[in-house]
Write a protein that holds these residues in place. Sequence first.
Motif, mmCIF file in Angstrom:
data_model
loop_
_atom_site.group_PDB
_atom_site.id
_atom_site.type_symbol
_atom_site.label_atom_id
_atom_site.label_comp_id
_atom_site.label_asym_id
_atom_site.label_seq_id
_atom_site.Cartn_x
_atom_site.Cartn_y
_atom_site.Cartn_z
ATOM 1 N N ARG B 98 0.835 -1.205 0.000
ATOM 2 C CA ARG B 98 0.000 0.000 0.000
ATOM 3 C C ARG B 98 0.863 1.246 0.000
ATOM 4 O O ARG B 98 2.019 1.230 0.418
ATOM 5 C CB ARG B 98 -1.022 -0.006 1.142
ATOM 6 C CG ARG B 98 -0.477 -0.013 2.532
ATOM 7 C CD ARG B 98 -1.548 0.368 3.557
ATOM 8 N NE ARG B 98 -2.788 -0.381 3.409
ATOM 9 C CZ ARG B 98 -3.929 -0.042 4.031
ATOM 10 N NH1 ARG B 98 -3.970 1.029 4.806
ATOM 11 N NH2 ARG B 98 -5.008 -0.772 3.884
ATOM 12 N N CYS B 166 -8.884 0.902 -1.388
ATOM 13 C CA CYS B 166 -8.228 -0.363 -1.100
ATOM 14 C C CYS B 166 -8.842 -1.410 -2.034
ATOM 15 O O CYS B 166 -10.057 -1.411 -2.232
ATOM 16 C CB CYS B 166 -8.564 -0.705 0.357
ATOM 17 S SG CYS B 166 -7.479 -1.824 1.164
ATOM 18 N N GLY B 170 -10.683 -3.605 1.020
ATOM 19 C CA GLY B 170 -9.977 -4.196 2.168
ATOM 20 C C GLY B 170 -10.666 -5.393 2.774
ATOM 21 O O GLY B 170 -10.370 -5.764 3.919
ATOM 22 N N TRP B 290 -5.153 -7.411 5.164
ATOM 23 C CA TRP B 290 -5.611 -6.032 4.932
ATOM 24 C C TRP B 290 -5.735 -5.274 6.256
ATOM 25 O O TRP B 290 -5.399 -4.093 6.341
ATOM 26 C CB TRP B 290 -6.936 -6.026 4.160
ATOM 27 C CG TRP B 290 -6.726 -5.952 2.682
ATOM 28 C CD1 TRP B 290 -5.887 -5.082 2.021
ATOM 29 C CD2 TRP B 290 -7.330 -6.771 1.675
ATOM 30 N NE1 TRP B 290 -5.957 -5.318 0.658
ATOM 31 C CE2 TRP B 290 -6.828 -6.331 0.420
ATOM 32 C CE3 TRP B 290 -8.256 -7.800 1.697
ATOM 33 C CZ2 TRP B 290 -7.213 -6.897 -0.793
ATOM 34 C CZ3 TRP B 290 -8.650 -8.368 0.493
ATOM 35 C CH2 TRP B 290 -8.127 -7.929 -0.730
ATOM 36 N N GLN B 294 -3.604 -2.000 7.460
ATOM 37 C CA GLN B 294 -4.361 -0.836 7.921
ATOM 38 C C GLN B 294 -3.834 -0.351 9.286
ATOM 39 O O GLN B 294 -3.643 0.845 9.506
ATOM 40 C CB GLN B 294 -5.846 -1.209 8.017
ATOM 41 C CG GLN B 294 -6.752 -0.059 8.380
ATOM 42 C CD GLN B 294 -6.740 1.059 7.341
ATOM 43 O OE1 GLN B 294 -6.692 0.813 6.144
ATOM 44 N NE2 GLN B 294 -6.756 2.303 7.810
ATOM 45 N N ASP B 318 -4.151 0.149 -2.139
ATOM 46 C CA ASP B 318 -3.600 -1.040 -1.499
ATOM 47 C C ASP B 318 -3.882 -2.215 -2.418
ATOM 48 O O ASP B 318 -5.037 -2.452 -2.787
ATOM 49 C CB ASP B 318 -4.285 -1.236 -0.131
ATOM 50 C CG ASP B 318 -3.851 -2.508 0.588
ATOM 51 O OD1 ASP B 318 -3.903 -3.589 -0.022
ATOM 52 O OD2 ASP B 318 -3.480 -2.422 1.774
#
Lengths: 140, 473
Positions: B98, B166, B170, B290, B294, B318
């Motif tokens: 990311r 993302c 995500g 993920w 984060q 990401d």
Amino acid sequence: MKPFEFLEHTADVKFRAFGLTPEEMLGNAALAMFNAMIDTSKVREERVWEVDLSGPDLEQLAYSWLSELVYLFDVEVAVFSRFEVHLVQSESEWKLHARIFGEEIDGRRHAFECQVKAVTLHQFEVSHNDHWTMQTILDV
Amino acid sequence: MLNKVNDYIFEVPIDFRQGMRVPGRIFISQDLLNMVESGTIDQVANVATLPGIAKYSMAMPDAHLGYGFPIGGVAAFREEDGVISPGGVGFDINCGVRLLRSELLARDVFPEVPLLVESLFKDIPSGLGSKSRLHVSDQELTEAFLAGAGWAVEQGYGVQADLEHCEENGCLAGADPSQVSDKARKRGRPQFGTLGSGNHFLEIQRVEKIYDPDVARQFGLFEGQITVMIHCGSRGAGHQICTDHLQVLSQAVRKYGIDLPDRQLACAPLGTPEANRYFGAMAAAANYAWANRQIISHWTREVFSKYFGEVRMDLVYDVAHNVAKIEEHDVDGSRKKLYVHRKGATRAFGPSREEVPLAYRSVGQPVLIPGSMGTPSYVLCGQDRALDLTFGSACHGSGRIMSRTQAKKTFQGKQVKANLLKKGIRVMAAEPAILAEEAPEVYKPSREVVDVVHNLGIATKVAQLVPLGVSKG
């Protein structure tokens, strides 16, 4: 007979381990795996761990054995340098009992060259002629 | 022998080995192909023998020898007669990258880089046996397996906008935490919120060059800007999930009568209980990864705010580069539901795909290609051409050319660190010996790899990022 040898592989670690008996081969394979990460002669035998496993054949048991050691290494945050392996073979399965000697990881004393994430089945082989040989590739 | 289709496509003919169901295609230049080991081509051919494979067994320009699939491998399997294989995902499920963009200028940040790297190294645990600052319960871990980055945002690690920027927002749908073993939980819990070791890193970068000003504006990037790149995955949780299911699928292969050229290609026909269980567990690991990235992003923002006050660090994007996903693609003129495996390959969707976040829908998704420690990273923009050629996929890095053993013989960690410092790159590593294995010279030049992708029109160059400071496991 040498206990193990490392073979060339671009991204990962490939080795062969040998033994006059399957027990010796499995012990040497474990030693090879930890030697890929660290100089095991510098690992103290401060604690003993015990492992019990079974598998339908020696090949699958060998995979479970190395995978179990990766698991222990990760959750116990410990490193091992000697392995006493006992096998019992029945008609339908192989059973393994092992005593594993080592110590908890001490960042000040232990210098790691890589970390084994997992044992792959790629080119995984157990063979037997006048001695036992196993080969695998470790994901690092 | 490979057949040259054009300057950047080389075909592995269907009679290259017995049992191939489709030809292979390697997307690469002649120069880069010369660096590819023959074993890698064998691996492309092996994947082509798997049931239900669509179009081609593919490899990206950073292809190198893996286990099972080659690294850089892409293969898609039809829902009706295909398979799913952990060998096509790898042990580090949803290893990914990311990119955070700041409003800071490199010239203002530069004097602080040594302290910044030290703080990031201290606050974001990395390396072997490192302990996370997070202490999650088993229930919280289950929630993270289900909700991915969304779980982390709910806990206060980041903002809603992060999820919109993302891949999959995500969270991969279909996660089934009941298929995650106790062992995987035990490995995953203490490592949640850690970077890991090996080639994983957290890097402070400067935007060195903009190739496409319009798209760069869309991505919020400009020359001289400070960005942060985070490369890590699902840690022990993912490794154990793959190990567990690999053993189950090895048995399934016998049960379903699938003939395999390599046991690491163990798989199960889609729709079978074994396939469903693996997919559920793999999705849980993807979500863990993920959430992990984060949480690490949040701590990165905290470190930056200590030095620069309230500074905005938005997520550019990401990407997951080790994953299997359900996607729709055109195959032989009809729309098909496929299980696309990307192992060391990045999704590179163009503007026509609705999976691309709204903010980028007019141009295509950002494709993040990390370089090695000393070489630049690249931001590219996914193009619709990739849908025709590679199931919407591009490379994931630069690709290794020197083995770890050879690297250790050739380089010393300390020397690598000193050489990088001479180039103005400050590196902190938990295990200095690992630096030798990750020396810039062990990888293919990232520029050449990215140029192939650009010239093919799979993903086009937007920006080049150079490292200033690196925290490594």
